[in-house]
Design an enzyme around this catalytic site. Structure first.
Site, PDB file in Angstrom:
ATOM      1  N   ASN A   7      -4.387  -5.033 -21.119  1.00  0.00           N
ATOM      2  CA  ASN A   7      -3.810  -5.238 -19.584  1.00  0.00           C
ATOM      3  C   ASN A   7      -2.714  -5.690 -19.318  1.00  0.00           C
ATOM      4  O   ASN A   7      -2.611  -6.733 -19.788  1.00  0.00           O
ATOM      5  CB  ASN A   7      -4.964  -6.035 -18.608  1.00  0.00           C
ATOM      6  CG  ASN A   7      -4.808  -6.120 -17.163  1.00  0.00           C
ATOM      7  OD1 ASN A   7      -3.984  -5.997 -16.524  1.00  0.00           O
ATOM      8  ND2 ASN A   7      -5.987  -7.289 -16.183  1.00  0.00           N
ATOM      9  N   ARG A  93      -6.547  -1.588 -19.021  1.00  0.00           N
ATOM     10  CA  ARG A  93      -6.277  -0.923 -16.980  1.00  0.00           C
ATOM     11  C   ARG A  93      -5.890  -0.361 -15.981  1.00  0.00           C
ATOM     12  O   ARG A  93      -4.186  -0.959 -16.265  1.00  0.00           O
ATOM     13  CB  ARG A  93      -6.590  -2.810 -16.991  1.00  0.00           C
ATOM     14  CG  ARG A  93      -7.008  -3.073 -15.748  1.00  0.00           C
ATOM     15  CD  ARG A  93      -5.616  -3.471 -14.566  1.00  0.00           C
ATOM     16  NE  ARG A  93      -6.131  -4.265 -13.411  1.00  0.00           N
ATOM     17  CZ  ARG A  93      -5.447  -5.138 -12.401  1.00  0.00           C
ATOM     18  NH1 ARG A  93      -3.927  -5.738 -12.911  1.00  0.00           N
ATOM     19  NH2 ARG A  93      -5.202  -5.201 -11.828  1.00  0.00           N
ATOM     20  N   HIS A 182     -10.148  -4.009  -7.667  1.00  0.00           N
ATOM     21  CA  HIS A 182     -10.969  -5.012  -8.429  1.00  0.00           C
ATOM     22  C   HIS A 182     -12.103  -4.312  -8.676  1.00  0.00           C
ATOM     23  O   HIS A 182     -13.553  -4.351  -8.596  1.00  0.00           O
ATOM     24  CB  HIS A 182     -11.110  -6.562  -7.184  1.00  0.00           C
ATOM     25  CG  HIS A 182     -10.136  -7.319  -7.509  1.00  0.00           C
ATOM     26  ND1 HIS A 182     -10.306  -8.078  -6.427  1.00  0.00           N
ATOM     27  CD2 HIS A 182      -9.190  -8.221  -8.207  1.00  0.00           C
ATOM     28  CE1 HIS A 182      -9.051  -8.653  -5.996  1.00  0.00           C
ATOM     29  NE2 HIS A 182      -8.635  -8.715  -7.575  1.00  0.00           N
ATOM     30  N   ARG A 243      -1.158 -13.400  -0.116  1.00  0.00           N
ATOM     31  CA  ARG A 243      -1.661 -13.084   0.490  1.00  0.00           C
ATOM     32  C   ARG A 243      -2.274 -13.423   2.024  1.00  0.00           C
ATOM     33  O   ARG A 243      -3.143 -13.494   2.019  1.00  0.00           O
ATOM     34  CB  ARG A 243      -2.133 -11.798  -0.128  1.00  0.00           C
ATOM     35  CG  ARG A 243      -1.284 -10.547  -1.532  1.00  0.00           C
ATOM     36  CD  ARG A 243      -2.734  -9.651  -1.977  1.00  0.00           C
ATOM     37  NE  ARG A 243      -1.728  -9.676  -3.850  1.00  0.00           N
ATOM     38  CZ  ARG A 243      -2.757  -9.581  -4.509  1.00  0.00           C
ATOM     39  NH1 ARG A 243      -3.624  -9.356  -4.395  1.00  0.00           N
ATOM     40  NH2 ARG A 243      -2.021  -8.928  -5.655  1.00  0.00           N
ATOM     41  N   GLU A 387     -14.520  -8.054 -17.174  1.00  0.00           N
ATOM     42  CA  GLU A 387     -13.567  -6.355 -16.391  1.00  0.00           C
ATOM     43  C   GLU A 387     -13.715  -6.137 -18.030  1.00  0.00           C
ATOM     44  O   GLU A 387     -13.413  -4.691 -18.082  1.00  0.00           O
ATOM     45  CB  GLU A 387     -11.907  -6.870 -15.860  1.00  0.00           C
ATOM     46  CG  GLU A 387     -12.670  -7.165 -14.433  1.00  0.00           C
ATOM     47  CD  GLU A 387     -11.600  -7.724 -13.774  1.00  0.00           C
ATOM     48  OE1 GLU A 387     -11.395  -6.519 -12.814  1.00  0.00           O
ATOM     49  OE2 GLU A 387     -11.267  -8.759 -13.452  1.00  0.00           O
TER      50      GLU A 387
END
Length: 400
Positions: A7, A93, A182, A243, A387
């Site tokens: 990743n 990823r 996600h 964010r 993940e």
């Protein structure tokens, strides 16, 4: 089959090495390369059953970082494989697959070009993800690679939920629409949560809440993504660490005009200076916000209440969209570790059939556990996301 999962971020590489076969998965090692391109880089390597290893030296680029990872994996003291020939595939990823990739795929020249074509709408993620693929081609030539996209799971979202009410020409010209992110996490925890709650995933209504520094909520209808809170970019939806989440676009253009800010400055403000960091001026880490909350800090109280309320709002919205709800799942760094957040979100959902078990929730961290009372019509669960295992499994199925 030994699979390396990567990743790659703009200045980092997260990795895991998993030996995966049908019915059995064994984690061999995991680690992190940080501060790529800076004067001093860091490698933290954690082999299973051995002492962790750390290296501090300049790491000028991703290729160098991956070489250091491979050296750590084969080291006679802290390594976990005898030689690189044991690595049979590499899974990556990739943040954004646009409309090109409804599923994971083997990396080809065409796939690389499509990932590159999405740089414009994923400038923070896709360039680094492609750099990881190109680096593996240099250091492990001939080893098959697979790309697993954050957006793929959300390609089942219907147009009524992914389109924006903007002039249609912008969708036709630039593919401006909701994509969601996600996806690997939402897919994993929905299936695992359904099994834990005794539900048939193919006939279920689930809301998955991946809550970390970046956060999103997804409506999973009959095992497929039906709607999700992140949109064209990861800035939409929930209040996050830095964010802003959902906001009236006119508020952004108004601020830009008043402050004389250009697009890049506005983008940085929404992505890096907002969320709980912007609301409090204290931190983007919810642990710090929780501490200030209990100390009576007014801004922290506002930020945490907004944070929880926004998650609760999306749960209600998605229950309405799906025509009911069977299960709420919490996962992610905050979702798996903050019992206060989970209780705060579920408080007030009794009208929907949620009977939250505060005692079961108290102190629960990073495990798979039901957090609702046995009689609860809507179940609540915490699931530890993985993940990397999803990426490894997809890679195994593609190359075996």
């Amino acid at each position: 089959m030994v699979i390396l999962v990567l990743n790659c971020g703009s200045s980092s590489i997260k990795y895991q090495v998993i030996d995966i076969e049908a019915g059995a998965n064994t984690l061999l090692a995991k680690g992190l390369v940080e501060r790529i391109g800076l004067p001093e880089g860091d490698l933290t390597h954690k082999p299973v059953g051995k002492e962790r290893f750390e290296l501090h030296r300049p790491i000028p680029d991703h290729t160098t970082g991956i070489r250091l990872v491979l050296e750590a994996l084969t080291n006679p003291v802290h390594g976990v494989i005898a030689s690189l020939s044991e690595v049979k595939a590499v899974g990556h990823r990739v943040a954004h697959g646009g409309e090109f990739f409804p599923a994971s795929c083997v990396v080809t020249d065409e796939v690389k070009e499509k990932i590159r074509a999405l740089f414009e709408i994923a400038p923070l993620h896709n360039p680094a993800n492609l750099e990881g693929i190109l680096s593996i081609e240099k250091v492990l030539p001939g080893v098959p690679q697979a790309a697993v996209f954050d957006t793929s799971f959300h390609q089942t979202i219907p147009a009524i939920n992914y389109m924006y009410a903007l002039p249609y020409e912008y969708y036709e010209k630039y593919r401006v629409r909701k994509y969601g992110f996600h996806g690997t996490s939402h897919k994993f925890v929905a299936a695992k949560g359904a099994a834990l709650a005794g539900l048939d995933l193919a006939h279920s209504k689930i809301v998955t809440c991946h809550i970390g520094n970046g956060a999103s909520v997804t409506a999973v209808l009959d095992g497929r993504s039906f709607d999700t809170s992140m949109g064209f970019s990861p800035v939409d939806g929930l209040v996050m660490g830095t964010r802003c989440g959902e906001v009236d676009p006119s508020a952004i253009t108004f601020i830009g005009e008043k402050e004389g800010m250009n697009y890049s400055e506005l983008n940085a403000m929404m992505n890096k200076k907002s969320g709980v960091q912007g609301l409090t001026g204290l931190s983007s880490d919810m642990r710090d916000i929780d501490k200030a909350y209990h100390e009576g800090n007014g801004k922290a109280i506002l930020a945490r209440d907004m944070y929880d309320n926004r998650i609760r709002k999306f749960i209600g919205q998605y229950a309405a969209e799906m025509g009911g709800l069977d299960l709420i799942v919490f996962t992610g760094g905050v979702g798996e570790n903050s019992d206060e957040m989970r209780e705060g979100v579920c408080r007030g959902l009794e009208f929907m059939g949620v009977e939250f078990d505060a005692a079961a929730n108290k102190g629960a961290r990073g495990v798979d556990k039901l957090l609702s009372k046995p009689a609860s019509r809507v179940k609540v669960a915490m699931i530890a996301t993985d993940e990397e295992l999803v990426i490894a499994t997809d890679t195994y199925n593609l190359v075996k």
